[in-house]
Scaffold this motif. Structure first.
Motif, short mmCIF file in Angstrom:
data_model
loop_
_atom_site.label_atom_id
_atom_site.label_comp_id
_atom_site.label_asym_id
_atom_site.label_seq_id
_atom_site.Cartn_x
_atom_site.Cartn_y
_atom_site.Cartn_z
N UNK A 40 -14.00 -2.99 1.28
CA UNK A 40 -13.89 -1.82 0.31
C UNK A 40 -14.26 -1.02 0.40
N UNK B 267 -6.20 -1.57 5.58
CA UNK B 267 -5.37 -2.09 4.88
C UNK B 267 -5.05 -1.10 3.98
N UNK B 268 -3.33 -0.67 3.83
CA UNK B 268 -3.32 0.37 2.36
C UNK B 268 -2.60 -0.90 1.55
N UNK B 269 -1.61 -0.46 1.93
CA UNK B 269 -0.59 -1.43 0.88
C UNK B 269 -0.41 -2.67 1.49
N UNK C 229 -9.89 -2.22 2.82
CA UNK C 229 -9.46 -1.75 1.66
C UNK C 229 -9.64 -0.36 1.96
N UNK D 72 -7.41 0.85 -0.48
CA UNK D 72 -6.83 1.31 -1.88
C UNK D 72 -7.60 2.63 -2.47
N UNK D 73 -8.75 1.67 -3.11
CA UNK D 73 -9.73 2.58 -3.91
C UNK D 73 -9.61 4.41 -3.71
N UNK E 87 4.09 -0.47 -3.64
CA UNK E 87 2.45 -1.01 -2.61
C UNK E 87 2.37 -0.51 -1.51
#
Lengths: 171, 297
Positions: free
Chosen positions: B11, B32-34, B54, B56-57, B111
């Motif tokens: 992450x 990688x996002x959604x 990732x 997403x954070x 997402x």
């Protein structure tokens, strides 16, 4: 790798392969087989669960991506002997036939009503537009969600038709 | 059962951390996002990254829609649902809401992200066509700093962009120009599917709804190796009054200028027909929106 998240209000910690998809984690590791695994391609929506309250297709989320987040599955709907109104709505209005798509439909319906307690029929159709009912019972599903909107209180669960531990009345 | 090949997962804690990870892990690392484009490709072994980073954070850092001077800046991690629900976006660019309504379905839109959609560079991807129509530019960040590229420079071909192995798309900038509106339409085989053909149109008038066309832009999806703008339409329409004849001529230019192929979604001739018809309709819708805005004041 170690992953921790909250599933149906309970903290869980597991050692998983990073490539494990959330749907398989829920079913195979946690034993929560209410979430159905269907098309594998983000089309059918049988695997919809709530991630931080929003419907997502759990066949297209890696388990570590859910780490630190809250997951809600269909098993969380019935609480202390009371059914969620969306469950009762599906009973009242014949919202399921074969039942395969039902867990995902129930979770999308729950999220819709949490955000919009008085949805129009179009709102309901939009909310379930990413989910396929191969029995094509969409009209009944829309009616079921509207029943739940009109009856927002939890409903006592019915008595089991046959005693626990038996199948179809046979022990 | 479709599962991705074995991979390592990490992450990122910030954009600079993500770029540092890309540099350290090399070309086998992917952001990688959604994940709703990348994961299906990984299940089919069309993509086999060894490392997934990732992001997403980074939602606080990379998810926003804000106006800066004469530009609207949209963070790359802004999700489809956020784009669909943004009033600020629809005020200037109703084309986004037109497109988002027909992109996949609500759980997928919860997402998927703008940056992920553009970086996927699928020739039939809707937001690529929207951004081409609006003459957007892309901010690409690497360890050496930022660079800004046009949509034409961004797309190198199908599934190929100007984003280097140790870079990431962080923002999309859309110029806000007065006196215009825009629209999007697509034909698909079933709800939420990829486009058979789709068109975006943006129209600007000089001197209000009774004025002449100052500029017109059209972006097509699914009728060539990349989403494409049609500069010939701008040249043909500039200085003319908006009219059914002018929009029909733009449609003819669009049908001639694109390069569709016959496949399971339709024949080349059918897709050319759609490119022309959707161009005509979206230009007419954009013009109607300019008129309606004037009526509403």
């Amino acid at each position: 790798m170690q992953v921790s998240m909250t599933v149906n209000g309970e903290p869980v910690v597991s050692d998983v392969e990073p490539r494990l998809l959330l749907v398989h984690y829920l079913r195979d590791v946690l034993g929560l087989t209410g979430t159905h695994w269907g098309c594998d391609t983000s089309n059918c929506g049988a695997c919809v669960v709530l991630l931080d309250g929003e419907p997502v297709k759990s066949c297209t989320v890696l388990t570590p991506m859910a780490g630190g987040h809250e997951v809600r599955t269909v098993e969380s709907l019935e609480q202390d002997g009371y059914l969620d109104p969306v469950q009762q709505g599906f009973i009242e209005c014949h919202g399921l036939q074969c039942g395969f798509c039902t867990p995902g439909m129930l979770m999308s319906a729950r999220a819709l009503l949490d955000a919009n307690p008085k949805p129009t029929d179009d709102d309901v159709r939009e909310a379930i537009s990413g989910q396929i009912c191969r029995c094509t019972g969409y009209r009944s599903i829309v009616r079921s969600v509207q029943w739940a909107a009109e009856h927002p209180d939890p409903v006592p669960a019915p008595e089991p038709a046959w005693p626990a531990g038996t199948v179809g009345g046979l022990s | 059962m479709q599962v991705p090949a074995p991979l390592e997962y990490v992450r990122a804690t910030s954009v600079s951390d993500a770029i540092g990870l890309l540099e350290r892990l090399g070309e086998e690392a992917r952001i990688i996002a959604g994940g709703h484009s990348l994961l299906p490709m990984m299940k089919l072994r069309l993509a086999t990254p060894e490392y997934l980073i990732d992001v997403n954070d980074l939602h606080d850092e990379l998810s926003y829609i804000r106006r800066t001077g004469s530009q609207l800046r949209v963070g790359a991690l802004t999700r489809h649902r956020e784009l669909l629900e943004s009033e600020e976006l629809v005020e200037h660019f109703p084309i986004f809401r037109d497109a988002e309504r027909v992109i996949a379905d609500p759980p997928v839109r919860n997402r998927g992200t703008l940056g992920g959609a553009l970086c996927q560079a699928d020739p039939s991807e809707d937001l690529s066509s929207v951004c081409t129509t609006l003459n957007a530019s892309c901010v690409i960040r690497g360890s050496a700093g930022e660079r800004v590229v046009t949509m034409e420079e961004f797309y190198r071909g199908p599934y190929e962009t100007a984003v280097g192995p140790a870079e990431m798309l962080t923002e999309v900038r859309i110029p806000i120009r007065r006196g215009g509106s825009n629209a999007y339409a697509k034909v698909d085989r079933r709800a939420g599917d990829w486009a058979v053909t789709a068109a975006g149109a943006a129209l600007w008038l000089d001197g209000g709804a009774d004025g002449v066309i100052a500029d017109a832009r059209v972006g097509l999806a699914a009728v060539g190796p990349s989403t494409t703008g049609i500069p010939a339409i701008s040249a043909a329409l500039q200085g003319r009054p908006p009219s059914a004849e002018a929009f029909a001529e733009a449609g003819r230019i669009a049908a001639e200028s694109c390069s569709p192929t016959t496949d399971g979604r339709g024949t080349e001739a059918y897709k050319r027909h759609l490119a022309g018809e959707l161009t005509r309709r979206t230009l007419a819708t954009a013009y109607q929106r300019i008129q309606e805005r004037e009526v509403l004041g």
